[in-house]
Design a protein around this motif. Sequence first.
Motif, PDB file in Angstrom:
ATOM      1  N   SER A   9       8.891 -18.030   2.358  1.00  0.00           N
ATOM      2  CA  SER A   9       9.081 -17.682   3.744  1.00  0.00           C
ATOM      3  C   SER A   9      10.000 -16.459   3.977  1.00  0.00           C
ATOM      4  N   ILE A  10      11.041 -16.502   3.271  1.00  0.00           N
ATOM      5  CA  ILE A  10      12.102 -15.542   3.275  1.00  0.00           C
ATOM      6  C   ILE A  10      11.685 -14.230   2.682  1.00  0.00           C
ATOM      7  N   GLU A  11      11.021 -14.330   1.546  1.00  0.00           N
ATOM      8  CA  GLU A  11      10.270 -12.966   0.849  1.00  0.00           C
ATOM      9  C   GLU A  11       9.187 -12.296   1.946  1.00  0.00           C
ATOM     10  N   ILE A  12       8.348 -13.207   2.811  1.00  0.00           N
ATOM     11  CA  ILE A  12       7.442 -12.505   3.459  1.00  0.00           C
ATOM     12  C   ILE A  12       8.399 -11.926   4.671  1.00  0.00           C
ATOM     13  N   ALA A  13       9.304 -12.724   5.172  1.00  0.00           N
ATOM     14  CA  ALA A  13      10.006 -12.242   6.218  1.00  0.00           C
ATOM     15  C   ALA A  13      10.773 -10.700   6.023  1.00  0.00           C
ATOM     16  N   ILE A  14      11.263 -10.696   5.013  1.00  0.00           N
ATOM     17  CA  ILE A  14      11.905  -9.546   4.312  1.00  0.00           C
ATOM     18  C   ILE A  14      10.842  -8.271   4.121  1.00  0.00           C
ATOM     19  N   LEU A  16       8.170  -7.850   5.618  1.00  0.00           N
ATOM     20  CA  LEU A  16       7.701  -7.609   7.084  1.00  0.00           C
ATOM     21  C   LEU A  16       8.588  -6.855   7.645  1.00  0.00           C
ATOM     22  N   SER A  17       9.927  -7.208   7.649  1.00  0.00           N
ATOM     23  CA  SER A  17      10.785  -6.214   7.950  1.00  0.00           C
ATOM     24  C   SER A  17      10.562  -4.710   7.463  1.00  0.00           C
ATOM     25  N   TYR A  18      10.628  -4.839   6.083  1.00  0.00           N
ATOM     26  CA  TYR A  18      10.683  -3.355   5.481  1.00  0.00           C
ATOM     27  C   TYR A  18       9.411  -2.665   5.981  1.00  0.00           C
ATOM     28  N   SER A  19       8.289  -3.216   6.083  1.00  0.00           N
ATOM     29  CA  SER A  19       7.162  -2.804   6.589  1.00  0.00           C
ATOM     30  C   SER A  19       7.082  -2.245   8.244  1.00  0.00           C
ATOM     31  N   VAL A  20       7.642  -3.063   8.900  1.00  0.00           N
ATOM     32  CA  VAL A  20       8.040  -2.629  10.196  1.00  0.00           C
ATOM     33  C   VAL A  20       8.914  -1.341  10.129  1.00  0.00           C
ATOM     34  N   GLY A  21       9.941  -1.457   9.492  1.00  0.00           N
ATOM     35  CA  GLY A  21      10.751  -0.406   9.343  1.00  0.00           C
ATOM     36  C   GLY A  21      10.037   1.022   8.763  1.00  0.00           C
ATOM     37  N   GLU A  22       9.331   0.905   8.004  1.00  0.00           N
ATOM     38  CA  GLU A  22       8.778   1.958   7.184  1.00  0.00           C
ATOM     39  C   GLU A  22       7.747   2.587   8.544  1.00  0.00           C
ATOM     40  N   THR A  23       7.096   1.685   9.170  1.00  0.00           N
ATOM     41  CA  THR A  23       6.046   2.185  10.392  1.00  0.00           C
ATOM     42  C   THR A  23       6.969   2.921  11.361  1.00  0.00           C
ATOM     43  N   MET A  24       8.236   2.578  11.520  1.00  0.00           N
ATOM     44  CA  MET A  24       9.098   3.149  12.395  1.00  0.00           C
ATOM     45  C   MET A  24       9.950   4.328  11.793  1.00  0.00           C
ATOM     46  N   GLY A  25       9.710   4.643  10.722  1.00  0.00           N
ATOM     47  CA  GLY A  25      10.069   5.864  10.171  1.00  0.00           C
ATOM     48  C   GLY A  25      11.571   5.645   9.451  1.00  0.00           C
ATOM     49  N   GLU A  26      11.853   4.225   9.300  1.00  0.00           N
ATOM     50  CA  GLU A  26      13.241   3.997   8.772  1.00  0.00           C
ATOM     51  C   GLU A  26      12.947   3.623   7.216  1.00  0.00           C
ATOM     52  N   THR A  27      13.766   3.999   6.307  1.00  0.00           N
ATOM     53  CA  THR A  27      13.561   3.929   4.897  1.00  0.00           C
ATOM     54  C   THR A  27      14.264   2.736   4.251  1.00  0.00           C
ATOM     55  N   GLU A  28      15.264   2.379   5.246  1.00  0.00           N
ATOM     56  CA  GLU A  28      16.151   1.130   4.451  1.00  0.00           C
ATOM     57  C   GLU A  28      16.243  -0.119   5.510  1.00  0.00           C
ATOM     58  N   VAL A  31      19.620  -5.425   6.753  1.00  0.00           N
ATOM     59  CA  VAL A  31      20.020  -6.526   7.516  1.00  0.00           C
ATOM     60  C   VAL A  31      18.706  -7.023   8.259  1.00  0.00           C
ATOM     61  N   VAL A  32      18.716  -8.451   8.050  1.00  0.00           N
ATOM     62  CA  VAL A  32      17.509  -9.184   8.725  1.00  0.00           C
ATOM     63  C   VAL A  32      17.984 -10.492   9.463  1.00  0.00           C
ATOM     64  N   HIS A  33      17.988 -10.412  10.862  1.00  0.00           N
ATOM     65  CA  HIS A  33      17.951 -11.644  11.614  1.00  0.00           C
ATOM     66  C   HIS A  33      16.973 -12.451  11.938  1.00  0.00           C
ATOM     67  N   ILE A  34      16.842 -13.658  11.801  1.00  0.00           N
ATOM     68  CA  ILE A  34      15.671 -14.103  12.523  1.00  0.00           C
ATOM     69  C   ILE A  34      16.135 -15.486  13.465  1.00  0.00           C
ATOM     70  N   ASN A  49      19.973   0.487  -3.183  1.00  0.00           N
ATOM     71  CA  ASN A  49      19.316   0.715  -1.919  1.00  0.00           C
ATOM     72  C   ASN A  49      17.904   0.627  -2.278  1.00  0.00           C
ATOM     73  N   VAL A  50      16.864  -0.107  -1.631  1.00  0.00           N
ATOM     74  CA  VAL A  50      15.645  -0.250  -1.854  1.00  0.00           C
ATOM     75  C   VAL A  50      14.840   0.656  -0.816  1.00  0.00           C
ATOM     76  N   THR A  51      13.824   1.226  -1.419  1.00  0.00           N
ATOM     77  CA  THR A  51      13.142   2.266  -0.396  1.00  0.00           C
ATOM     78  C   THR A  51      11.735   1.949  -0.389  1.00  0.00           C
ATOM     79  N   THR A  52      11.334   0.889  -0.911  1.00  0.00           N
ATOM     80  CA  THR A  52       9.778   0.485  -0.870  1.00  0.00           C
ATOM     81  C   THR A  52       9.889  -0.919  -0.521  1.00  0.00           C
ATOM     82  N   ILE A  53       8.590  -1.473  -0.309  1.00  0.00           N
ATOM     83  CA  ILE A  53       8.186  -3.112   0.056  1.00  0.00           C
ATOM     84  C   ILE A  53       7.970  -3.788  -1.205  1.00  0.00           C
ATOM     85  N   VAL A  54       7.955  -2.913  -2.149  1.00  0.00           N
ATOM     86  CA  VAL A  54       7.757  -3.481  -3.689  1.00  0.00           C
ATOM     87  C   VAL A  54       8.930  -3.916  -4.184  1.00  0.00           C
TER      88      VAL A  54
END
Length: 100
Positions: A9-14, A16-28, A31-34, A49-54
């Motif tokens: 669940s944590i891996e999926i949430a993270i 998704l947060s990277y994916s949403v960020g990339e969609t909005m033009g964010e590369t990093e 922090v994730v809060h749920i 620094n991680v710049t991909t969701i892989v």
Amino acid sequence: MKRAALQFSIEIAIALSYSVGETMGETECGVVHIRGTKTIFSCYDVGENVTTIVFYPPLQLLAFFTDMHPTALEVFDTASADDSMRPITESLRLLLHGGF
């Protein structure tokens, strides 16, 4: 919740947060809060620094589950908490990656 299910669940949430960020033009996404009704999950990236969701190599994370009274949780200021955590996460990042 079993450990494997929680980790998944944590891996999926993270992811998704990277994916949403990339969609909005964010590369990093450092922090994730749920926020739930009585619990907040906070996850801080303390790896390089991680710049991909892989996630290979795996992310290095500092994560907290915090139980709170619903009223306190409603007004909890995540931005202020993040500011307070910044020196800690920076120190952990340096420690983990040979900066000390």
